[in-house]
Design a protein around this motif. Structure first.
Motif, PDB file in Angstrom:
ATOM      1  N   VAL A 223       0.727  -1.297  -0.157  1.00 20.64           N
ATOM      2  CA  VAL A 223      -0.028  -0.057  -0.065  1.00 20.64           C
ATOM      3  C   VAL A 223       0.869   1.245   0.159  1.00 20.64           C
ATOM      4  CG1 VAL A 223      -1.622   1.315   1.397  1.00 20.64           C
ATOM      5  CG2 VAL A 223      -2.038  -1.096   0.965  1.00 20.64           C
ATOM      6  N   TYR A 224       1.858   1.403   0.784  1.00 23.41           N
ATOM      7  CA  TYR A 224       2.713   2.457   0.801  1.00 23.41           C
ATOM      8  C   TYR A 224       3.654   2.464  -0.542  1.00 23.41           C
ATOM      9  CZ  TYR A 224       7.342   4.950   1.455  1.00 23.41           C
ATOM     10  OH  TYR A 224       8.346   5.878   1.236  1.00 23.41           O
ATOM     11  N   ALA A 225       3.708   1.628  -1.244  1.00 24.29           N
ATOM     12  CA  ALA A 225       4.367   2.093  -2.583  1.00 24.29           C
ATOM     13  C   ALA A 225       3.439   2.308  -3.746  1.00 24.29           C
ATOM     14  CB  ALA A 225       5.077   0.516  -3.272  1.00 24.29           C
ATOM     15  N   VAL A 226       2.102   1.932  -3.735  1.00 25.67           N
ATOM     16  CA  VAL A 226       1.079   2.009  -4.720  1.00 25.67           C
ATOM     17  C   VAL A 226       0.328   3.393  -4.430  1.00 25.67           C
ATOM     18  CG1 VAL A 226       0.663  -0.119  -5.311  1.00 25.67           C
ATOM     19  CG2 VAL A 226      -0.637   1.009  -3.713  1.00 25.67           C
ATOM     20  N   THR A 227       0.595   3.975  -3.199  1.00 28.61           N
ATOM     21  CA  THR A 227      -0.098   5.086  -2.801  1.00 28.61           C
ATOM     22  C   THR A 227       0.703   6.520  -2.689  1.00 28.61           C
ATOM     23  OG1 THR A 227       0.028   4.982  -0.447  1.00 28.61           O
ATOM     24  CG2 THR A 227      -2.013   3.991  -1.427  1.00 28.61           C
ATOM     25  N   GLN A 228       1.793   6.364  -3.405  1.00 33.01           N
ATOM     26  CA  GLN A 228       2.926   7.498  -3.488  1.00 33.01           C
ATOM     27  C   GLN A 228       2.368   8.279  -4.683  1.00 33.01           C
ATOM     28  OE1 GLN A 228       5.616   8.041  -1.340  1.00 33.01           O
ATOM     29  NE2 GLN A 228       4.313   6.435  -0.293  1.00 33.01           N
ATOM     30  N   PRO A 229       2.888   9.495  -4.819  1.00 36.28           N
ATOM     31  CA  PRO A 229       2.465  10.522  -5.868  1.00 36.28           C
ATOM     32  C   PRO A 229       3.028   9.735  -7.204  1.00 36.28           C
ATOM     33  CG  PRO A 229       3.391  11.797  -4.273  1.00 36.28           C
ATOM     34  CD  PRO A 229       3.503  10.556  -3.917  1.00 36.28           C
ATOM     35  N   GLU A 230       2.218   9.979  -8.358  1.00 36.96           N
ATOM     36  CA  GLU A 230       2.601   9.380  -9.778  1.00 36.96           C
ATOM     37  C   GLU A 230       3.984   9.664 -10.185  1.00 36.96           C
ATOM     38  OE1 GLU A 230       0.970   7.526 -11.897  1.00 36.96           O
ATOM     39  OE2 GLU A 230      -0.729   7.379 -10.364  1.00 36.96           O
ATOM     40  N   SER A 231       4.675  10.672  -9.437  1.00 40.17           N
ATOM     41  CA  SER A 231       6.232  11.107  -9.681  1.00 40.17           C
ATOM     42  C   SER A 231       7.013  10.332  -8.964  1.00 40.17           C
ATOM     43  CB  SER A 231       6.209  12.566  -9.513  1.00 40.17           C
ATOM     44  OG  SER A 231       6.220  13.076  -8.239  1.00 40.17           O
ATOM     45  N   VAL A 232       6.656   9.733  -8.045  1.00 43.45           N
ATOM     46  CA  VAL A 232       7.703   8.759  -7.233  1.00 43.45           C
ATOM     47  C   VAL A 232       7.294   7.324  -7.422  1.00 43.45           C
ATOM     48  CG1 VAL A 232       7.933   8.078  -4.710  1.00 43.45           C
ATOM     49  CG2 VAL A 232       7.261  10.555  -5.380  1.00 43.45           C
ATOM     50  N   ASN A 233       8.413   6.460  -7.762  1.00 45.71           N
ATOM     51  CA  ASN A 233       8.615   5.084  -7.821  1.00 45.71           C
ATOM     52  C   ASN A 233       9.269   4.505  -6.843  1.00 45.71           C
ATOM     53  OD1 ASN A 233       8.148   2.567  -9.086  1.00 45.71           O
ATOM     54  ND2 ASN A 233       9.420   2.970 -10.829  1.00 45.71           N
ATOM     55  N   ILE A 234       8.712   3.738  -5.851  1.00 48.71           N
ATOM     56  CA  ILE A 234       9.458   3.022  -5.042  1.00 48.71           C
ATOM     57  C   ILE A 234       9.816   1.696  -5.749  1.00 48.71           C
ATOM     58  CG2 ILE A 234       9.301   1.986  -2.750  1.00 48.71           C
ATOM     59  CD1 ILE A 234       9.033   4.970  -2.534  1.00 48.71           C
ATOM     60  N   ASN A 235      11.170   1.502  -6.184  1.00 46.42           N
ATOM     61  CA  ASN A 235      11.445   0.604  -6.929  1.00 46.42           C
ATOM     62  C   ASN A 235      11.773  -0.887  -5.995  1.00 46.42           C
ATOM     63  OD1 ASN A 235      13.761   2.810  -8.743  1.00 46.42           O
ATOM     64  ND2 ASN A 235      11.701   2.003  -9.210  1.00 46.42           N
ATOM     65  N   GLU A 236      12.210  -0.683  -4.656  1.00 46.68           N
ATOM     66  CA  GLU A 236      12.392  -2.087  -3.892  1.00 46.68           C
ATOM     67  C   GLU A 236      12.131  -1.773  -2.482  1.00 46.68           C
ATOM     68  OE1 GLU A 236      14.439  -6.076  -3.887  1.00 46.68           O
ATOM     69  OE2 GLU A 236      15.419  -4.541  -5.172  1.00 46.68           O
ATOM     70  N   VAL A 237      11.382  -2.701  -2.108  1.00 43.98           N
ATOM     71  CA  VAL A 237      11.114  -2.541  -0.273  1.00 43.98           C
ATOM     72  C   VAL A 237      11.393  -3.974  -0.115  1.00 43.98           C
ATOM     73  CG1 VAL A 237       9.306  -2.416   1.117  1.00 43.98           C
ATOM     74  CG2 VAL A 237       9.227  -0.922  -1.004  1.00 43.98           C
ATOM     75  N   ILE A 238      12.401  -3.967   1.019  1.00 47.85           N
ATOM     76  CA  ILE A 238      12.758  -5.270   1.909  1.00 47.85           C
ATOM     77  C   ILE A 238      12.155  -5.132   3.161  1.00 47.85           C
ATOM     78  CG2 ILE A 238      14.808  -6.494   2.575  1.00 47.85           C
ATOM     79  CD1 ILE A 238      16.386  -5.251   0.595  1.00 47.85           C
ATOM     80  N   VAL A 239      11.294  -6.149   3.396  1.00 48.43           N
ATOM     81  CA  VAL A 239      10.637  -6.236   4.899  1.00 48.43           C
ATOM     82  C   VAL A 239      11.123  -7.366   5.569  1.00 48.43           C
ATOM     83  CG1 VAL A 239       8.552  -5.793   5.748  1.00 48.43           C
ATOM     84  CG2 VAL A 239       8.841  -5.008   3.677  1.00 48.43           C
ATOM     85  N   ARG A 240      11.819  -7.033   6.782  1.00 42.80           N
ATOM     86  CA  ARG A 240      12.518  -8.259   7.634  1.00 42.80           C
ATOM     87  C   ARG A 240      11.806  -8.390   9.138  1.00 42.80           C
ATOM     88  NH1 ARG A 240      17.550 -10.164   5.595  1.00 42.80           N
ATOM     89  NH2 ARG A 240      18.243  -9.007   3.787  1.00 42.80           N
ATOM     90  N   PRO A 241      11.861  -9.255   9.682  1.00 47.02           N
ATOM     91  CA  PRO A 241      11.274  -9.267  10.827  1.00 47.02           C
ATOM     92  C   PRO A 241      12.428  -8.818  12.050  1.00 47.02           C
ATOM     93  CG  PRO A 241      11.796 -11.672  10.383  1.00 47.02           C
ATOM     94  CD  PRO A 241      11.918 -10.535   9.141  1.00 47.02           C
ATOM     95  N   THR A 242      12.261  -8.276  13.016  1.00 43.29           N
ATOM     96  CA  THR A 242      13.478  -7.860  13.979  1.00 43.29           C
ATOM     97  C   THR A 242      13.710  -9.124  14.725  1.00 43.29           C
ATOM     98  OG1 THR A 242      11.877  -7.352  15.826  1.00 43.29           O
ATOM     99  CG2 THR A 242      12.364  -5.583  14.239  1.00 43.29           C
ATOM    100  N   ASN A 243      12.943 -10.206  14.866  1.00 44.24           N
ATOM    101  CA  ASN A 243      13.279 -11.500  15.651  1.00 44.24           C
ATOM    102  C   ASN A 243      13.415 -11.106  17.058  1.00 44.24           C
ATOM    103  OD1 ASN A 243      13.095 -13.298  13.373  1.00 44.24           O
ATOM    104  ND2 ASN A 243      15.183 -13.161  12.934  1.00 44.24           N
ATOM    105  N   LYS A 244      12.976  -9.912  17.437  1.00 43.24           N
ATOM    106  CA  LYS A 244      12.791  -9.383  18.930  1.00 43.24           C
ATOM    107  C   LYS A 244      11.992 -10.349  19.696  1.00 43.24           C
ATOM    108  CE  LYS A 244      11.967  -5.437  22.002  1.00 43.24           C
ATOM    109  NZ  LYS A 244      11.511  -4.303  21.989  1.00 43.24           N
ATOM    110  N   VAL A 245      12.190 -10.808  20.600  1.00 42.36           N
ATOM    111  CA  VAL A 245      11.449 -11.727  21.576  1.00 42.36           C
ATOM    112  C   VAL A 245      10.455 -10.952  22.187  1.00 42.36           C
ATOM    113  CG1 VAL A 245      11.282 -13.364  23.584  1.00 42.36           C
ATOM    114  CG2 VAL A 245      13.265 -13.542  22.021  1.00 42.36           C
ATOM    115  N   MET A 246       9.201 -11.081  21.836  1.00 42.16           N
ATOM    116  CA  MET A 246       7.894 -10.172  22.314  1.00 42.16           C
ATOM    117  C   MET A 246       7.560 -10.703  23.731  1.00 42.16           C
ATOM    118  SD  MET A 246       7.932  -8.411  19.951  1.00 42.16           S
ATOM    119  CE  MET A 246       6.327  -7.174  20.067  1.00 42.16           C
TER     120      MET A 246
END
Length: 246
Positions: A223-246
């Protein structure tokens, strides 16, 4: 509702990340075209999207490894909604195995779904997007497309390929008005690991407890990528877990 009246196709929408992406795009006002092989799950999801978000939906039972079915998916979406603004190439399989165990059929399955499925989606939707001079293609890769770990050799190869396809598209389409985003999730709590048949890999995963991401975490990145202004292209998004113990 930043995506009001836009139409999004989501492949692999019957569970996990695809299901979450459908919810979050619908929350932003998009019309949602749901594609996967399990039509019963798609119908149930469509009902949820309509009741929860007031979304307009279309269910198209689709095998992404079939070029003709991907072409039909796009045509039915155009017939229903007129245009296609977003394609999320999310369908994928993660059949991890050690090479020495020779799971050749599973290697072929990953190539068919993870690479050919993405290419068939691009093939089917690109002419329409080029003609309308706008559109956004999201390819879901993986952190396994950035680094390789034991048992991921073939899976990583397919996800490296998805990243290469995304990067090539960025360069080819940079002046066309179309946008391309490669999303690489880390470990996510989905049913993908349940499909692993290699007993050694299962044992390895069982001995390494993790704190995985949730599918909504990846959906929010889309959603973040597709809701940017038309002039903005988010080419790559890497999403990792923190692996923090909750």
């Amino acid at each position: 509702m930043k995506l009001h009246d836009q139409t999004a196709i989501v492949t692999g929408a019957s569970s996990g990340i695809g299901e979450a992406i459908a919810h979050e795009l619908a929350r932003e006002g998009a019309n949602i075209v749901l594609a996967a092989r399990r039509s019963d799950r798609l119908e149930a999801l469509a009902s949820q999207l309509e009741k929860k978000h007031g979304a307009k939906t279309l269910v198209v039972k689709t095998d992404v490894t079939r070029r003709d079915e991907m072409e039909r998916l796009v045509q039915e979406a155009k017939d229903e909604f007129g245009t296609i603004d977003i394609l999320v190439n999310n369908a994928g399989v993660m059949l991890l195995s050690f090479l020495k165990n020779d799971h050749v059929d599973e290697w072929e399955r990953m190539v068919d779904v993870n690479i050919k499925g993405v290419l068939y989606g691009i093939h089917a939707v690109l002419p329409s997007m080029m003609e309308q001079k706008h559109g956004h293609i999201i390819n879901v890769s993986s952190v396994a497309g950035h680094e390789i770990f034991p048992s991921s050799t073939v899976y990583s190869a397919t996800k490296y390929a998805v990243r290469a396809i995304s990067q090539g598209m960025e360069k080819e389409l940079s002046s066309s008005g179309l946008r391309v985003t490669n999303v690489s999730p880390g470990a996510v709590s989905t049913e993908l690991t349940q499909h692993i048949t290699d007993s050694e890999v299962k044992e390895m995963f069982a001995s390494r407890p993790m704190n995985p991401l949730q599918p909504t975490d990846i959906a929010n990145a889309v959603v973040y990528a597709v809701t940017q202004p038309e002039s903005v292209n988010i080419n790559e998004v890497i999403v990792r877990p923190t692996n923090k113990v909750m």
